[in-house]
Design an enzyme around this catalytic site. Structure first.
Site, short mmCIF file in Angstrom:
data_model
loop_
_atom_site.label_atom_id
_atom_site.label_comp_id
_atom_site.label_asym_id
_atom_site.label_seq_id
_atom_site.Cartn_x
_atom_site.Cartn_y
_atom_site.Cartn_z
N ASP A 101 0.85 -1.19 0.00
CA ASP A 101 0.00 0.00 0.00
C ASP A 101 0.89 1.25 0.00
O ASP A 101 1.15 1.87 1.03
CB ASP A 101 -0.94 0.00 1.20
CG ASP A 101 -2.01 1.07 1.06
OD1 ASP A 101 -2.02 1.78 0.03
OD2 ASP A 101 -2.83 1.21 1.98
N PHE A 210 -9.40 3.67 8.08
CA PHE A 210 -10.57 4.16 8.81
C PHE A 210 -10.80 5.64 8.60
O PHE A 210 -9.92 6.36 8.14
CB PHE A 210 -10.42 3.88 10.32
CG PHE A 210 -9.26 4.58 10.97
CD1 PHE A 210 -9.33 5.93 11.30
CD2 PHE A 210 -8.09 3.90 11.28
CE1 PHE A 210 -8.26 6.59 11.90
CE2 PHE A 210 -7.02 4.55 11.89
CZ PHE A 210 -7.11 5.90 12.20
N HIS A 334 3.27 6.84 5.58
CA HIS A 334 4.06 5.89 6.37
C HIS A 334 4.48 4.64 5.61
O HIS A 334 4.99 3.70 6.22
CB HIS A 334 3.41 5.60 7.74
CG HIS A 334 2.02 5.08 7.70
ND1 HIS A 334 1.01 5.60 8.48
CD2 HIS A 334 1.47 4.07 7.01
CE1 HIS A 334 -0.10 4.93 8.25
NE2 HIS A 334 0.15 3.99 7.37
N ASN A 335 4.28 4.64 4.30
CA ASN A 335 4.82 3.56 3.44
C ASN A 335 5.44 4.20 2.21
O ASN A 335 4.76 4.41 1.20
CB ASN A 335 3.70 2.62 2.96
CG ASN A 335 3.34 1.54 3.95
OD1 ASN A 335 3.82 1.52 5.07
ND2 ASN A 335 2.49 0.63 3.53
N PRO A 383 -1.77 6.95 14.90
CA PRO A 383 -3.05 6.35 15.27
C PRO A 383 -2.86 5.09 16.10
O PRO A 383 -1.91 4.33 15.89
CB PRO A 383 -3.67 6.01 13.91
CG PRO A 383 -2.53 5.85 12.98
CD PRO A 383 -1.45 6.76 13.48
N MET A 386 -9.23 1.62 17.82
CA MET A 386 -10.55 2.28 17.88
C MET A 386 -11.05 2.56 19.31
O MET A 386 -12.04 3.23 19.48
CB MET A 386 -11.58 1.51 17.08
CG MET A 386 -11.73 0.06 17.47
SD MET A 386 -13.20 -0.65 16.72
CE MET A 386 -12.53 -1.76 15.52
N SER A 390 -5.58 7.93 19.63
CA SER A 390 -4.41 8.25 18.81
C SER A 390 -3.63 9.42 19.39
O SER A 390 -4.17 10.20 20.16
CB SER A 390 -4.88 8.61 17.39
OG SER A 390 -5.62 7.55 16.83
N HIS A 409 4.48 4.17 13.24
CA HIS A 409 3.34 4.65 12.43
C HIS A 409 2.00 4.38 13.08
O HIS A 409 0.96 4.74 12.56
CB HIS A 409 3.38 4.04 11.05
CG HIS A 409 2.76 2.67 10.95
ND1 HIS A 409 3.10 1.64 11.80
CD2 HIS A 409 1.84 2.17 10.10
CE1 HIS A 409 2.40 0.57 11.46
NE2 HIS A 409 1.63 0.85 10.45
N ALA A 411 -0.01 1.79 16.48
CA ALA A 411 0.16 0.85 17.59
C ALA A 411 0.86 -0.43 17.10
O ALA A 411 1.65 -1.03 17.82
CB ALA A 411 -1.20 0.52 18.20
#
Length: 486
Positions: A101, A210, A334-335, A383, A386, A390, A409, A411
């Site tokens: 991704d 999300f 972050h990628n 982040p 849920m 974050s 990036h 948890a």
DNA sequence: ATGTGC
């Protein structure tokens, strides 16, 4: 034989409270340096992440060390939460060091609304967002674009979104790289990738992606929070998504193109997944141009979702997005792999930094930052999950001398998707959301178990090594009120 | 992560 960290045949030496070292042995060219803690490093032996990072340490041209962040876990070839920088003369590029991704990333949109103003409208707002934000596997955008438009979006990124009325000038200023990697060239992106991508702009996707409405629950640094425009009980929108099927196709295409070329450069295939080529190889340049195109696509994707969020907030609160203060705090990748300058042994060198599940954390004064953030440092968006919420941090100088300007990036997963589904129940997860009054909307029942808080490491623990080693400083914490999962 | 994997 396993050592106390559960890692077979590998000696992990604790060198400080939050730093752990695997010394250079065998084919390793550099040591492995892990930013972790006693409670987190125990998890490292449970998957192949450390073995993968040791593989990274054997690559030609790697500078200083292969880095693991506190959220590290197993990924494709490189671990997620891994950082590696390569010398541009002798180094390599690896699609596995970026991830499937490409430019998966996070953005935060501010509002000037406080929790009490929004509380009564949350159900309505949530329903509208869930009904209208395209999410889930195979989801398509509300507006579809032709191949040429998609190529322009890939070439100029947020500038295209601005021309189309999806972005404000301020959005461009608040996006890493201004939302445009200059070396993007869609001529190196396959037709198949473009065909997949052209219906996907403005979609959330699935998995850990999300859209959240959060409430600022704690301010740690009043001065920086004020400069960032953050205040207690403020309503924020978090968006986490990437380049969807287009980025995935680019990664797939280039793994196939690059793998058979490795023999020519005598690069051993340390792991069947582990594809890399010297930066001097023509295929490396092609990959980087295609990767940059997918990165720009991802920025446009997050931007169109921002446009939609503004639209639906306006429909509920009857005020323009400007009046609602819906300005972008920041957007971070972050990628990604990027050329950046670092001081190595007193000399400034251009390096190719791979951040695979790692966020840039540039401090004040960095020439790549613009405007306000040049003066105070960039917002670092981290982040969690849920339930636990974050963190928003600000980049610190030590990240440049220690981690090539990088931090964790998120948890990081604790349970595999499969294990989460096997061990957790929908009722349990729904109950803990209800207990915290968090509205949860998900496209499938399965995703609720896969993305359960228990499936993630504790983000409150993951930030400790980052702040303990001063790679970044805490600014604020936010907690979800509404969560939309694909 | 992904027009989902064994």
């Amino acid at each position: 034989m396993y050592n106390k960290y559960g890692v077979s045949n590998t000696k992990i030496k604790k060198i400080s409270k939050f730093k752990f070292l695997v010394e250079k042995t065998g084919k390793m060219r550099v040591p492995v340096l892990l930013y972790s803690a006693d409670n987190l490093i125990k998890l490292i032996g449970k998957d192949k992440a450390l073995e993968q990072l040791i593989n990274v340490a054997t690559l030609p041209g790697i500078v200083k060390y292969a880095l693991g962040m506190p959220d590290m876990h197993q990924g494709y070839a490189f671990p997620i939460g891994g950082v590696a920088a390569f010398d541009i003369e002798s180094g390599v590029v690896s699609p596995g060091g970026v991830g499937f991704d490409i430019n998966c990333g996070v953005r935060v949109i501010k509002t000037n609304l406080s929790y009490k103003e929004v509380k009564g409208q949350l159900n309505k707002l949530g329903n509208i967002l869930f009904a209208n934000i395209p999410a889930g596997v195979g989801s398509e955008g509300k507006e579809k674009f032709g191949s040429e438009e998609t190529k322009t979006a890939m070439r100029i990124g947020i500038a295209w979104a601005k021309n189309k009325g999806f972005a404000w000038k301020e959005d461009e200023d608040a996006t890493e790289e201004n939302g445009r990697m200059k070396n993007a060239d869609p001529a190196f992106v396959s037709k198949r990738a473009i065909d997949r991508g052209k219906v996907e702009l403005g979609t959330l996707g699935a998995g850990n992606h999300f859209l959240e409405i959060d409430r600022v629950s704690k301010i740690y640094n009043e001065t920086v929070a004020k400069q960032f425009g953050l205040f207690k009980d403020q309503i924020l929108i978090w968006i986490h998504t990437g380049s969807r099927g287009l980025g995935h196709q680019v990664a797939t295409d280039y793994l196939k193109i690059m793998r058979p070329r490795m023999e020519k450069y005598r690069l051993p295939l340390i792991d069947p997944d582990f594809v890399s080529l010297p930066l001097s190889a023509p295929e490396s340049d092609m990959y980087l141009k295609a990767m940059a195109s997918a990165a720009n696509f991802a920025w446009v994707n997050r931007q169109i979702l921002t446009y939609l969020a503004r639209l639906y907030f306006t429909s509920v609160f009857n005020e323009s997005p400007e009046k609602l203060g819906m300005y972008l705090l920041y957007d971070v990748a972050h990628n990604i792999a990027k050329f950046e300058k670092y001081k190595i042994n007193g000399k400034e060198k251009l390096l190719l930094v791979h951040r695979k599940g790692a966020t840039r954390s540039f401090p004040k004064g960095h020439p790549d930052l613009r405007g306000l953030y040049r003066e105070i440092g960039q917002p670092v968006l981290l982040p969690g999950d849920m339930k636990r919420g974050s963190y928003i941090l600000v980049g610190n100088e030590k990240s440049l001398s220690e981690t090539f300007g990088s931090v964790a990036h998120g948890a990081g997963r604790l349970l595999s998707r499969h294990k989460a589904v096997k061990t957790l129940t929908l009722e349990h997860v729904q109950k803990e959301m209800d207990e915290k009054n968090i509205i949860l909307h998900a496209k499938t029942r399965r995703i609720i178990m896969e993305e359960a808080p228990e499936a993630y490491k504790d983000v409150h623990e993951v930030v400790k090594p980052i702040i303990g080693e001063q790679l970044a400083e805490l600014v604020a914490h936010s907690e979800p009120l509404f969560v939309l999962k694909g």
